[in-house]
Motif scaffolding. Structure first.
Motif, PDB file in Angstrom:
ATOM      1  N   SER A 168       3.749  -4.538 -11.938  1.00  0.00           N
ATOM      2  CA  SER A 168       5.001  -5.018 -11.165  1.00  0.00           C
ATOM      3  C   SER A 168       3.570  -4.920  -9.448  1.00  0.00           C
ATOM      4  CB  SER A 168       6.189  -4.682 -10.617  1.00  0.00           C
ATOM      5  OG  SER A 168       6.540  -3.904 -10.614  1.00  0.00           O
ATOM      6  N   LEU A 169       3.890  -3.565  -9.368  1.00  0.00           N
ATOM      7  CA  LEU A 169       3.403  -3.452  -7.772  1.00  0.00           C
ATOM      8  C   LEU A 169       1.589  -3.578  -7.779  1.00  0.00           C
ATOM      9  CD1 LEU A 169       4.599  -0.371  -7.559  1.00  0.00           C
ATOM     10  CD2 LEU A 169       5.549  -1.951  -6.111  1.00  0.00           C
ATOM     11  N   SER A 170       0.872  -3.983  -8.682  1.00  0.00           N
ATOM     12  CA  SER A 170      -0.766  -4.214  -8.608  1.00  0.00           C
ATOM     13  C   SER A 170      -1.142  -4.928  -8.971  1.00  0.00           C
ATOM     14  CB  SER A 170      -1.515  -3.689  -9.740  1.00  0.00           C
ATOM     15  OG  SER A 170      -0.970  -3.929 -10.694  1.00  0.00           O
ATOM     16  N   ALA A 171      -0.031  -6.443  -8.770  1.00  0.00           N
ATOM     17  CA  ALA A 171      -0.384  -7.906  -8.692  1.00  0.00           C
ATOM     18  C   ALA A 171      -0.700  -8.577  -7.298  1.00  0.00           C
ATOM     19  CB  ALA A 171       0.627  -8.227  -9.290  1.00  0.00           C
ATOM     20  N   ASP A 201       1.019  -1.581   0.509  1.00  0.00           N
ATOM     21  CA  ASP A 201      -0.228   0.273   0.330  1.00  0.00           C
ATOM     22  C   ASP A 201       1.073   1.176  -0.203  1.00  0.00           C
ATOM     23  OD1 ASP A 201      -2.401   1.231   0.647  1.00  0.00           O
ATOM     24  OD2 ASP A 201      -1.633   1.692   2.565  1.00  0.00           O
ATOM     25  N   ALA A 202       1.760   1.442   1.069  1.00  0.00           N
ATOM     26  CA  ALA A 202       2.902   2.399   0.871  1.00  0.00           C
ATOM     27  C   ALA A 202       3.747   2.532  -0.267  1.00  0.00           C
ATOM     28  CB  ALA A 202       3.521   2.293   1.414  1.00  0.00           C
ATOM     29  N   GLU A 203       3.198   1.467  -1.166  1.00  0.00           N
ATOM     30  CA  GLU A 203       4.378   1.661  -2.393  1.00  0.00           C
ATOM     31  C   GLU A 203       3.710   1.785  -3.443  1.00  0.00           C
ATOM     32  OE1 GLU A 203       5.792  -2.096  -3.624  1.00  0.00           O
ATOM     33  OE2 GLU A 203       7.841  -2.656  -2.205  1.00  0.00           O
ATOM     34  N   LEU A 204       2.592   1.688  -3.384  1.00  0.00           N
ATOM     35  CA  LEU A 204       1.135   1.751  -3.776  1.00  0.00           C
ATOM     36  C   LEU A 204       1.241   3.201  -4.208  1.00  0.00           C
ATOM     37  CD1 LEU A 204      -1.233  -1.044  -4.142  1.00  0.00           C
ATOM     38  CD2 LEU A 204       0.426  -0.035  -6.332  1.00  0.00           C
ATOM     39  N   LYS A 205       1.197   4.191  -2.414  1.00  0.00           N
ATOM     40  CA  LYS A 205       0.742   5.597  -3.176  1.00  0.00           C
ATOM     41  C   LYS A 205       1.779   6.708  -2.936  1.00  0.00           C
ATOM     42  CE  LYS A 205      -0.078   8.794   0.957  1.00  0.00           C
ATOM     43  NZ  LYS A 205      -0.059   8.595   3.092  1.00  0.00           N
ATOM     44  N   LEU A 206       2.896   6.184  -2.741  1.00  0.00           N
ATOM     45  CA  LEU A 206       3.884   6.671  -3.485  1.00  0.00           C
ATOM     46  C   LEU A 206       4.305   6.780  -5.206  1.00  0.00           C
ATOM     47  CD1 LEU A 206       6.895   8.052  -2.762  1.00  0.00           C
ATOM     48  CD2 LEU A 206       7.776   5.780  -3.369  1.00  0.00           C
ATOM     49  N   LEU A 207       3.775   5.812  -5.538  1.00  0.00           N
ATOM     50  CA  LEU A 207       3.379   5.350  -7.341  1.00  0.00           C
ATOM     51  C   LEU A 207       2.260   6.991  -7.866  1.00  0.00           C
ATOM     52  CD1 LEU A 207       4.061   4.251  -9.732  1.00  0.00           C
ATOM     53  CD2 LEU A 207       2.291   2.861  -9.518  1.00  0.00           C
ATOM     54  N   SER A 208       1.631   6.709  -6.913  1.00  0.00           N
ATOM     55  CA  SER A 208       0.130   7.440  -7.474  1.00  0.00           C
ATOM     56  C   SER A 208       0.645   9.205  -7.323  1.00  0.00           C
ATOM     57  CB  SER A 208      -1.426   7.401  -6.062  1.00  0.00           C
ATOM     58  OG  SER A 208      -0.324   7.913  -4.736  1.00  0.00           O
ATOM     59  N   HIS A 209       1.601   9.566  -6.392  1.00  0.00           N
ATOM     60  CA  HIS A 209       2.017  10.724  -6.543  1.00  0.00           C
ATOM     61  C   HIS A 209       3.983  10.292  -7.678  1.00  0.00           C
ATOM     62  CE1 HIS A 209      -0.179   9.946  -2.216  1.00  0.00           C
ATOM     63  NE2 HIS A 209       0.061  11.483  -2.546  1.00  0.00           N
ATOM     64  N   THR A 210       3.717   9.410  -8.395  1.00  0.00           N
ATOM     65  CA  THR A 210       4.400  10.219  -9.082  1.00  0.00           C
ATOM     66  C   THR A 210       3.944  10.950 -10.606  1.00  0.00           C
ATOM     67  OG1 THR A 210       5.750   7.996  -8.809  1.00  0.00           O
ATOM     68  CG2 THR A 210       6.316   8.792 -11.494  1.00  0.00           C
ATOM     69  N   GLU A 211       5.199  12.438 -10.636  1.00  0.00           N
ATOM     70  CA  GLU A 211       4.276  12.742 -11.670  1.00  0.00           C
ATOM     71  C   GLU A 211       4.552  12.369 -13.717  1.00  0.00           C
ATOM     72  OE1 GLU A 211       5.747  16.234 -11.097  1.00  0.00           O
ATOM     73  OE2 GLU A 211       4.575  17.151  -9.542  1.00  0.00           O
ATOM     74  N   ASP A 212       5.630  11.592 -12.851  1.00  0.00           N
ATOM     75  CA  ASP A 212       6.211  10.877 -14.641  1.00  0.00           C
ATOM     76  C   ASP A 212       5.108   9.650 -14.895  1.00  0.00           C
ATOM     77  OD1 ASP A 212       7.280   9.999 -16.926  1.00  0.00           O
ATOM     78  OD2 ASP A 212       9.574   9.960 -16.144  1.00  0.00           O
ATOM     79  N   HIS A 213       4.597   9.696 -16.508  1.00  0.00           N
ATOM     80  CA  HIS A 213       3.713   9.335 -16.554  1.00  0.00           C
ATOM     81  C   HIS A 213       4.010   7.789 -17.227  1.00  0.00           C
ATOM     82  CE1 HIS A 213       0.751  12.152 -16.321  1.00  0.00           C
ATOM     83  NE2 HIS A 213       0.668  12.909 -17.224  1.00  0.00           N
ATOM     84  N   GLN A 260       6.955   6.899 -15.778  1.00  0.00           N
ATOM     85  CA  GLN A 260       7.424   5.807 -14.787  1.00  0.00           C
ATOM     86  C   GLN A 260       6.555   4.955 -13.885  1.00  0.00           C
ATOM     87  OE1 GLN A 260      10.228   5.417 -14.571  1.00  0.00           O
ATOM     88  NE2 GLN A 260       9.877   4.288 -12.313  1.00  0.00           N
ATOM     89  N   PHE A 261       5.102   5.933 -13.899  1.00  0.00           N
ATOM     90  CA  PHE A 261       4.341   5.340 -13.960  1.00  0.00           C
ATOM     91  C   PHE A 261       3.096   4.266 -14.052  1.00  0.00           C
ATOM     92  CE2 PHE A 261      -0.027   4.714 -13.001  1.00  0.00           C
ATOM     93  CZ  PHE A 261      -0.907   4.842 -11.738  1.00  0.00           C
ATOM     94  N   LEU A 262       3.460   4.663 -15.267  1.00  0.00           N
ATOM     95  CA  LEU A 262       3.207   3.318 -16.548  1.00  0.00           C
ATOM     96  C   LEU A 262       3.869   1.975 -16.413  1.00  0.00           C
ATOM     97  CD1 LEU A 262       1.153   5.340 -19.673  1.00  0.00           C
ATOM     98  CD2 LEU A 262       0.361   3.540 -17.642  1.00  0.00           C
TER      99      LEU A 262
END
Length: 509
Positions: free
Chosen positions: A308-311, A287-299, A301-303
């Motif tokens: 790998s994080l959602s599974a 959840d912490a990794e996904l929260k951090l990913l949700s704040h990434t501004e680089d599209h 990098q997010f995609l």
């Protein structure tokens, strides 16, 4: 003359109550003297204390003090020859036969003459010993009934006996109303009756011997019964001692099995708990990794990182903590619980029997003592045993119907609200000859299933499971299951519908 003087002195110094010489003499206020014990006993029986001779009364009761001068005088007279008269010369009392010849104060009679029909003291009897004609008279012990020997019609001594009329008569009677009757002398009849009497006595003595033998035999029987009972008690004590030993061993084995099962269950639950805690930690990290990913501004990098994080890994099912419910009657029977009824909770019209396993609705109230746990107004009863863990029992019922229930101990005891299933502290299955209905907190739930006079109840207290089954032979059909959370230990309960209905907890072991 000297004798007369002595006689006067004896009378002067005699107590008018006991008629004997004064003993511990006391003089009461009126001047008369008595033995101290005699006047005490005389006054103890009276409400008014008065003199037995002059009847003068005294209030309060006089204090009695020994008359020392009179006592000394009596003792001195005794030394000079004045003694209490021998028994045969004593004056006649109220219960004695008095001498008919004595004048003035009469002496006690020592013999009665059946010919003279007179009673004599020793002095006046002497002529019967000295005069030849009187020696032939029949002397007997003193009797007050001598006049019964006189014929009331002819005033003659009755020396004959009329066998025809069975009565004593005089010789004139034989020439009058008893003329021609079968008469004999009284002596002859006495001889005949004496033989009969002796025969009766022999018969009685034989019966006494027979009864004494019977008593002895009964005593022997009592001793035999006592001996047999003592041996039976001794044998039963040995048997119960052995049973207690076996039960203690069985109890120890059961405790060991339960502790082993407890250890396995706790180990399994702890293992599952560790897995769940590990999964929680992993989920928090993801959840912490996904929260951090949700704040990434680089599209880009997010995609790139999202797949790998959602599974997520397969979750651990907490439902595996619950132990599955048995599927066969044999499986249920391994959790069978012996249930007995508590008489302190029973409605007054319920009769408990079969070791308090059976309840019968009676027309008349039973002799129960008052108790705060007793149900009032509802014909129901709770079990003695509190139920926790996994338990199974069966109820056999007869009549119009029964409510098979479980309830908390603190269920109310009076009013319609105390009825099983009509409050939030009890659950019940209404069984009758037409249908089933489940009750909880006054909510009715119709239940379908095969009708049966035997109902099985399964309780898994920890899992919050309560199930009711219809039992026909060895076939069990689920009628209704409750899934809830039990906050207290439960007690089995029965509610009978009408007079004559019965319900019994079955023996399953």
């Amino acid at each position: 003359m000297a004798q007369k003087g002595v006689q006067l002195d004896r009378e002067t110094f005699s107590c008018s109550i006991c008629l004997d010489l004064l003993k511990d003499p006391v003089t009461i206020p009126c001047g008369h003297s008595y033995c101290m014990d005699c006047i005490k006993h005389h006054w103890d029986g009276e409400l008014i204390h008065s003199c037995p001779q002059c009847r003068q009364s005294f209030t309060p009761r006089p204090v009695l003090l020994k008359n020392t001068m009179l006592a000394a005088l009596v003792e001195e007279l005794k030394k000079t020859g004045l003694q209490a008269a021998p028994a045969d010369h004593c004056y006649a009392g109220a219960e004695d036969v008095a001498c008919d010849v004595c004048t003035g104060r009469k002496l006690r009679a020592c013999k009665s003459c059946l010919v003279c029909l007179v009673s004599y003291c020793e002095k006046h009897l002497q002529s019967h010993y000295d005069v030849a004609q009187l020696k032939k008279h029949k002397l007997v012990e003193p009797s007050k009934k001598l006049q019964e020997n006189i014929c009331s019609r002819h005033d003659e001594v009755m020396k004959l006996f009329c066998r025809t009329d069975q009565q004593c008569i005089c010789y004139i009677c034989t020439m009058d109303e008893h003329k021609g009757h079968d008469t004999v002398s009284a002596a002859a009849e006495r001889t005949e009756r004496q033989r009969e009497l002796e025969g009766s006595r022999l018969n009685i003595q034989q019966r006494i011997q027979d009864r004494e033998k019977e008593v002895k035999l009964l005593q022997q029987e009592v001793e035999a019964v006592n001996g047999s009972a003592d041996k039976a008690v001794e044998d039963s004590e040995k048997m119960f001692t052995e049973l207690i030993r076996l039960m203690e061993k069985r109890s120890s084995d059961v405790k060991q099995q339960l502790r082993s099962q407890q250890k396995r269950e706790v180990s399994r639950v702890k293992e599952l708990q560790e897995k769940l805690e590990q999964e929680i930690s992993e989920l928090k990290r993801r959840d912490a990794e996904l929260k951090l990913l949700s704040h990434t501004e680089d599209h880009n990098q997010f995609l790139h990182s999202y797949p790998s994080l959602s599974a997520l890994s397969e979750p651990t099912h907490s439902s595996s903590i619950n132990i599955p419910e048995p599927t066969t009657r044999a499986g249920f029977l391994q959790y069978s619980q012996e249930v007995t009824l508590d008489p302190n909770t029973a409605y007054t019209h319920l009769l408990l029997s079969e070791g308090s396993r059976k309840a019968t609705y009676m027309g008349q109230p039973q002799s129960y003592s008052s108790h705060p746990d007793r149900f009032i107004g509802c014909s129901q009863v709770l079990s003695r045993e509190s139920l926790t863990g996994r338990c199974y029992w069966e109820v056999e019922w007869r009549g119009l119907g029964v409510l098979v229930a479980v309830a908390y101990k603190n269920i109310i005891r009076a009013g319609n609200e105390c009825r099983f299933g009509f409050n939030d502290k009890s659950w019940s299955l209404d069984c009758n000859q037409l249908s089933y209905t489940f009750h909880y907190n006054s909510i009715k739930t119709p239940v379908s299933g095969p009708l049966s006079s035997r109902v099985g109840v399964y309780l898994d207290h920890r899992a919050g499971v309560l199930s009711f089954y219809s039992i026909v032979s060895e076939t069990m059909t689920l009628l209704h299951r409750v899934q809830t959370t039990f906050t207290q230990p439960l007690h089995a309960g029965l509610w009978l519908i009408d007079h004559g209905d019965t319900a019994e907890f079955c023996k399953l072991k």
